[in-house]
Structures are given as C-alpha cells and as structure tokens.
Design a protein around this motif. Structure first.
Motif, PDB file in Angstrom:
ATOM      1  N   HIS A 152       0.901  -1.140  -0.146  1.00  0.00           N
ATOM      2  CA  HIS A 152      -0.045  -0.194  -0.123  1.00  0.00           C
ATOM      3  C   HIS A 152       0.853   1.277   0.048  1.00  0.00           C
ATOM      4  O   HIS A 152       0.338   2.290  -0.415  1.00  0.00           O
ATOM      5  CB  HIS A 152      -0.760  -0.086   1.245  1.00  0.00           C
ATOM      6  CG  HIS A 152      -1.936  -1.117   1.037  1.00  0.00           C
ATOM      7  ND1 HIS A 152      -2.937  -1.588   0.554  1.00  0.00           N
ATOM      8  CD2 HIS A 152      -2.674  -2.065   1.857  1.00  0.00           C
ATOM      9  CE1 HIS A 152      -4.046  -1.621   0.087  1.00  0.00           C
ATOM     10  NE2 HIS A 152      -3.830  -2.654   1.215  1.00  0.00           N
ATOM     11  N   ALA A 153       2.083   1.571   0.080  1.00  0.00           N
ATOM     12  CA  ALA A 153       2.787   2.051  -0.184  1.00  0.00           C
ATOM     13  C   ALA A 153       3.180   3.280  -0.579  1.00  0.00           C
ATOM     14  O   ALA A 153       3.665   4.256  -0.614  1.00  0.00           O
ATOM     15  CB  ALA A 153       4.256   2.427   1.731  1.00  0.00           C
ATOM     16  N   GLY A 154       3.051   2.883  -1.517  1.00  0.00           N
ATOM     17  CA  GLY A 154       4.306   3.444  -2.958  1.00  0.00           C
ATOM     18  C   GLY A 154       2.971   4.710  -3.223  1.00  0.00           C
ATOM     19  O   GLY A 154       1.754   4.686  -3.265  1.00  0.00           O
ATOM     20  N   GLY A 155       4.021   5.491  -3.370  1.00  0.00           N
ATOM     21  CA  GLY A 155       3.150   7.088  -3.839  1.00  0.00           C
ATOM     22  C   GLY A 155       3.029   7.487  -3.317  1.00  0.00           C
ATOM     23  O   GLY A 155       2.210   8.617  -2.622  1.00  0.00           O
ATOM     24  N   SER A 202       9.479   1.685   7.548  1.00  0.00           N
ATOM     25  CA  SER A 202       9.793   2.697   7.064  1.00  0.00           C
ATOM     26  C   SER A 202      10.089   2.438   6.072  1.00  0.00           C
ATOM     27  O   SER A 202      10.299   2.820   4.382  1.00  0.00           O
ATOM     28  CB  SER A 202      10.429   3.860   7.794  1.00  0.00           C
ATOM     29  OG  SER A 202      10.439   4.020   9.579  1.00  0.00           O
ATOM     30  N   VAL A 203      11.378   1.185   5.833  1.00  0.00           N
ATOM     31  CA  VAL A 203      12.389   0.941   5.395  1.00  0.00           C
ATOM     32  C   VAL A 203      11.670  -0.166   3.828  1.00  0.00           C
ATOM     33  O   VAL A 203      11.608   0.909   2.541  1.00  0.00           O
ATOM     34  CB  VAL A 203      13.295  -0.471   5.440  1.00  0.00           C
ATOM     35  CG1 VAL A 203      13.871  -1.492   4.327  1.00  0.00           C
ATOM     36  CG2 VAL A 203      14.727   0.147   6.421  1.00  0.00           C
ATOM     37  N   ILE A 204      10.519  -0.411   4.282  1.00  0.00           N
ATOM     38  CA  ILE A 204       9.568  -1.097   3.472  1.00  0.00           C
ATOM     39  C   ILE A 204       8.735  -0.195   2.493  1.00  0.00           C
ATOM     40  O   ILE A 204       8.587   0.082   1.355  1.00  0.00           O
ATOM     41  CB  ILE A 204       8.593  -1.880   4.244  1.00  0.00           C
ATOM     42  CG1 ILE A 204       9.660  -3.197   4.286  1.00  0.00           C
ATOM     43  CG2 ILE A 204       7.657  -2.490   3.263  1.00  0.00           C
ATOM     44  CD1 ILE A 204       8.757  -4.480   5.827  1.00  0.00           C
ATOM     45  N   ALA A 205       8.220   0.986   3.205  1.00  0.00           N
ATOM     46  CA  ALA A 205       7.657   2.060   2.413  1.00  0.00           C
ATOM     47  C   ALA A 205       8.486   3.081   1.508  1.00  0.00           C
ATOM     48  O   ALA A 205       7.858   3.172   0.320  1.00  0.00           O
ATOM     49  CB  ALA A 205       7.279   2.744   3.590  1.00  0.00           C
ATOM     50  N   ALA A 262       7.528   5.154  -2.124  1.00  0.00           N
ATOM     51  CA  ALA A 262       6.735   5.769  -1.212  1.00  0.00           C
ATOM     52  C   ALA A 262       7.063   7.464  -0.999  1.00  0.00           C
ATOM     53  O   ALA A 262       8.084   7.557  -1.394  1.00  0.00           O
ATOM     54  CB  ALA A 262       6.967   6.240   0.714  1.00  0.00           C
ATOM     55  N   ALA A 263       6.390   8.233  -1.469  1.00  0.00           N
ATOM     56  CA  ALA A 263       6.914   9.840  -1.770  1.00  0.00           C
ATOM     57  C   ALA A 263       7.220  10.069  -1.017  1.00  0.00           C
ATOM     58  O   ALA A 263       7.908  11.179  -0.542  1.00  0.00           O
ATOM     59  CB  ALA A 263       5.280  10.414  -1.334  1.00  0.00           C
ATOM     60  N   SER A 264       7.339  10.050   0.691  1.00  0.00           N
ATOM     61  CA  SER A 264       7.893  10.262   1.780  1.00  0.00           C
ATOM     62  C   SER A 264       7.621   9.377   2.786  1.00  0.00           C
ATOM     63  O   SER A 264       6.576   9.119   2.635  1.00  0.00           O
ATOM     64  CB  SER A 264       8.027  12.282   2.201  1.00  0.00           C
ATOM     65  OG  SER A 264       6.357  11.826   2.874  1.00  0.00           O
ATOM     66  N   ASP A 269      -0.692   9.984   3.774  1.00  0.00           N
ATOM     67  CA  ASP A 269      -1.397   9.537   3.058  1.00  0.00           C
ATOM     68  C   ASP A 269      -1.421   8.042   3.180  1.00  0.00           C
ATOM     69  O   ASP A 269      -2.254   7.685   2.902  1.00  0.00           O
ATOM     70  CB  ASP A 269      -1.197   9.646   1.822  1.00  0.00           C
ATOM     71  CG  ASP A 269      -0.694  10.614   0.878  1.00  0.00           C
ATOM     72  OD1 ASP A 269      -1.599  11.712   1.385  1.00  0.00           O
ATOM     73  OD2 ASP A 269       0.110  11.253   0.221  1.00  0.00           O
ATOM     74  N   LEU A 270      -0.708   7.951   4.374  1.00  0.00           N
ATOM     75  CA  LEU A 270      -0.484   5.993   5.213  1.00  0.00           C
ATOM     76  C   LEU A 270      -0.013   6.600   6.416  1.00  0.00           C
ATOM     77  O   LEU A 270       0.916   7.155   6.822  1.00  0.00           O
ATOM     78  CB  LEU A 270       0.052   5.375   4.199  1.00  0.00           C
ATOM     79  CG  LEU A 270       0.522   4.335   4.984  1.00  0.00           C
ATOM     80  CD1 LEU A 270      -1.201   2.947   5.221  1.00  0.00           C
ATOM     81  CD2 LEU A 270       1.454   2.979   3.781  1.00  0.00           C
TER      82      LEU A 270
END
Ligand code: SAH
Length: 379
Positions: free
Chosen positions: A203-206, A220-223, A228-230, A278-279
C-alpha cells in the motif's frame, strides 16, 4: 481440563500431594480422582501448573521436550524459505512448550524461558535447538519481566555454539534488517509484524507515510522501498532511530525523516500544524499490560487513533495496531470507531491484520492471541 486448556490456576487446586519443587512434573487429577494429564508445577505463580500433556501415561523428559521443539520447528519449514530466514520456531503454550519462546534469525536462535517448567528443561531445549539444521548459535534472552512472577532471575548470554555473529541480519521477503539480539526488544525483532510488513509493501507506493512508534524502522524501510513519496518515523528511542538509518542503508533506501520524541506530543504538534499523510502506521508498545490497566490503556489507544485519523489526507489510510492481549479485537475496533467519530471522519475497514502463522492460536488456548490490526481508509 476437558477443554484441553493448558493452565491450572491456584484457586482450582484443592490440594497438592507430596512436596513438588518448582518445575517438577506433576500428575493432575480431577476431584473425582481421574488422571487428567501431566503438568509443570509453578508454586509462585497464579498459574500454578501448566499442562505438558493430557495423556497421563506419557513421560515428560528430554526426549519429550526435544520432540515438541522439533515438531514446532518443522511447522515453520515453509515459512523459512525463499527470501525469509526469520521466524518464531516455538511460541510457548501455542506449540506445546509452555514458557519457551525461540526465535530464529538465520543461523542464530534466540531463546526466552519464562516459566520454571521450561527452565527445568533448559539444557534439553538448548540441545534440541542447537541440533536444528543450519543453527550455529543459541543465545538466551531470558530477561522478560514475567520471569519474576515465577520467582526466576534474569539470565542472558550464549547457550550453545558460536558467539553471536556481529552485524547479524534477518532476511524477509528479500529485505534485510539488523538484529540486536543482546539488547533489542523481545528477541531483537518484531517477527510478529510480518503480515503488516507485507501489507505496507502493498500500500505504501506513492504515499506520504508517517510511521509512529517506528522502533528500528522496519516499516519505514519497506515503505521507502515500495516507493513512498516521503517517509517520516517517530520513536522515543534514539538508538532505535539510529538502527533505522542503518536498516535503510542495508536495503539501499533513504529511510527519510527520523524524529525522536514522545509520540503523543509529536502527533499533537503535527495536528496543530494541520499536517497530512496518506498512510499512517500506528504500532504502539503494549499499553495494557493486563486487565487492570485496560481503562487507562483504552484512553491512550483512543487518543492516538484520534490524532492519527485527524492527520489523514482525504482517502488516506491508517494501519493501527494493538499488541495488548488484555484488549480484545472487538474492544480495539470499538475504541478506533470512537476515535473516528470524535474526528468527524467517515472511516472504513478495508482489511484486518493479525499475528502471523508462526504465532499460532490454539482453539483451546485463545489467550495466545494478542496482536490485532485494522487497515482503515478515510473518506
Ligand atoms: N513497529 C515496530 C515496533 C514498535 S515497538 C516494528 O515493527 O519494528 C514500540 C516502539 O514504541 C518502541 O520502539 C519504543 O521505543 C517506542 N515508544 C514507546 N513509547 C513511546 C512514546 N511515548 N513515544 C514514542 N515512541 C515510544
């Protein structure tokens, strides 16, 4: 007993025959004199005896204990394949060895003995774990508070084999995380959050991700590696955040912003500045140690979830957890629902998370269930 529950409380015992010492194997009889099974005697604990077997004709010895350990380890075989070399091999009562936790990280097994019954078979347990294929080191981390209830002192150090490998890492789904088996939480890593890690990867992409109670930054590493955008991480432990940086490096990603401090205070600050994510990942420590702390803990879970829901962007997602066994999944959902109501947001459950297959819950022992999570989406 007929329900095959492994605990016998002190109040359920009419009398103790003979003079058993802590950890002795005792025969359990019903008031009518029926032989019900064999248990480990724990005179200092409210849980006065823990069942080894419901067959009174079995023999509890080194061979019995080793067989239980081997059977539990064998049940993890399919989990320990591909890019994953970390799993809980033995989960106490849930695997028929009350008081034994054994977590595997590559060639290293970290052991936690929490009851006098398990302590009695310490050497047999260490031998069985050391004999598992590929194991080089067995290390003891018997420093959990619950040992006190059994009248046991803390015990930490090598049990079998080589000294712990410096720079030990666990691999999971092709990623790596540094493990501090001597000083880390639990046995060094939150193996129990594997399902959450997989959900985050999905789910973390973007998304702009906020990881609250990040510990060493596994989420955090996985995101970050999922695009992830940030990513921002909050934890009150400086050493845990330093380990997060190292975990980012190990995986070739920038782990993002790391903020040391109290999550409650920092979340209020973010709310006051009208920040949006967003997440949000919300994985607090066990806030309710037992039923006595449930009221206070319920308010803390409510506050945290209220703050997090307020920080969600439209369409934003919250993965929220409770690892308090004293809080049922039902109560947790009610608390989170109350938080959404107070935040005046329409929030939907789009998924549920629980402890993974190496932390099983016997139908006869629902107490083994402790970790629950909700995947929520705000309108
Ligand atoms: N999600 C993590 C595990 C979190 S464990 C993982 O998967 O690895 C809980 C973390 O909360 C610990 O790292 C602890 O340092 C931190 N913590 C405890 N109380 C805190 C507080 N009041 N504010 C911020 N962090 C806190």
């Amino acid at each position: 007993m007929s329900r095959r529950h492994p605990w016998i409380f002190s109040g359920a015992i009419a009398h103790v025959a003979g003079d058993p010492t802590p950890g002795d194997t005792v025969l359990i009889k019903s008031s009518g004199g029926d032989r019900l099974g064999l248990a480990a005697f724990s005179p200092e604990s409210q849980i006065r005896a823990r069942m080894w077997t419901f067959d009174p004709d079995e023999t509890v010895n080194d061979v019995f204990v080793a067989a239980r350990v081997n059977a539990a380890a064998a049940r993890r075989t399919s989990l320990l394949s591909g890019g994953t070399d970390g799993a809980r091999l033995v989960f106490s009562e849930a695997d028929g060895v009350p008081g034994l936790i054994a977590d595997r990280y590559g060639d290293t097994v970290v052991v936690q003995l929490t009851t006098v019954g398990a302590e009695r078979w310490r050497e047999a347990i260490a031998d069985a774990l050391a004999a598992l294929p590929g194991v080089r080191t067995v290390y003891e981390r018997s420093d959990a508070d619950i040992r006190e209830r059994e009248g046991l002192d803390a015990r930490v150090g090598p049990m079998r084999g080589d000294a712990p490998t410096p720079g030990l890492v666990v691999h999971e789904d092709g990623r790596q995380f540094a493990i501090d088996i001597e000083g880390g939480h639990k046995t060094g890593f939150y193996l129990d959050q594997r399902n959450a890690r997989r959900a985050i990867a999905e789910h973390a992409g973007g998304r702009r991700v906020l990881n609250v109670f990040s510990y060493t930054g596994a989420f955090s590493v996985i995101a970050a590696s999922a695009g992830a955008a940030s990513v921002s991480s909050i934890d009150s432990s400086g050493p845990a955040l330093a380990a997060a940086t190292r975990n980012g490096e190990l995986n070739g990603v920038d782990v993002g912003e790391l903020v040391e401090g109290d999550a409650f205070t920092l979340l209020r600050g973010l709310r006051d500045r009208a920040r949006q994510y967003d997440l949000i990942l919300l994985d607090p420590p066990k806030l309710a140690k037992n039923e006595k702390h449930l009221d206070k803990a319920t308010r803390a879970y409510k506050d945290l979830n209220l703050l997090a829901i307020k920080l969600l962007s439209p369409g934003g997602m919250l993965m929220t957890f409770s690892c308090s066994g004293a809080m049922s999944a039902d109560l947790f959902q009610k608390v989170v629902a109350g938080a959404a109501l107070d935040a005046r947001r329409e929030v939907r459950i789009i998924g549920r998370l629980a402890q993974p297959s190496d932390h099983p819950v016997p139908l006869s022992f629902p107490e083994a269930e402790y970790l629950k999570g909700l995947i929520l989406e705000a309108e």
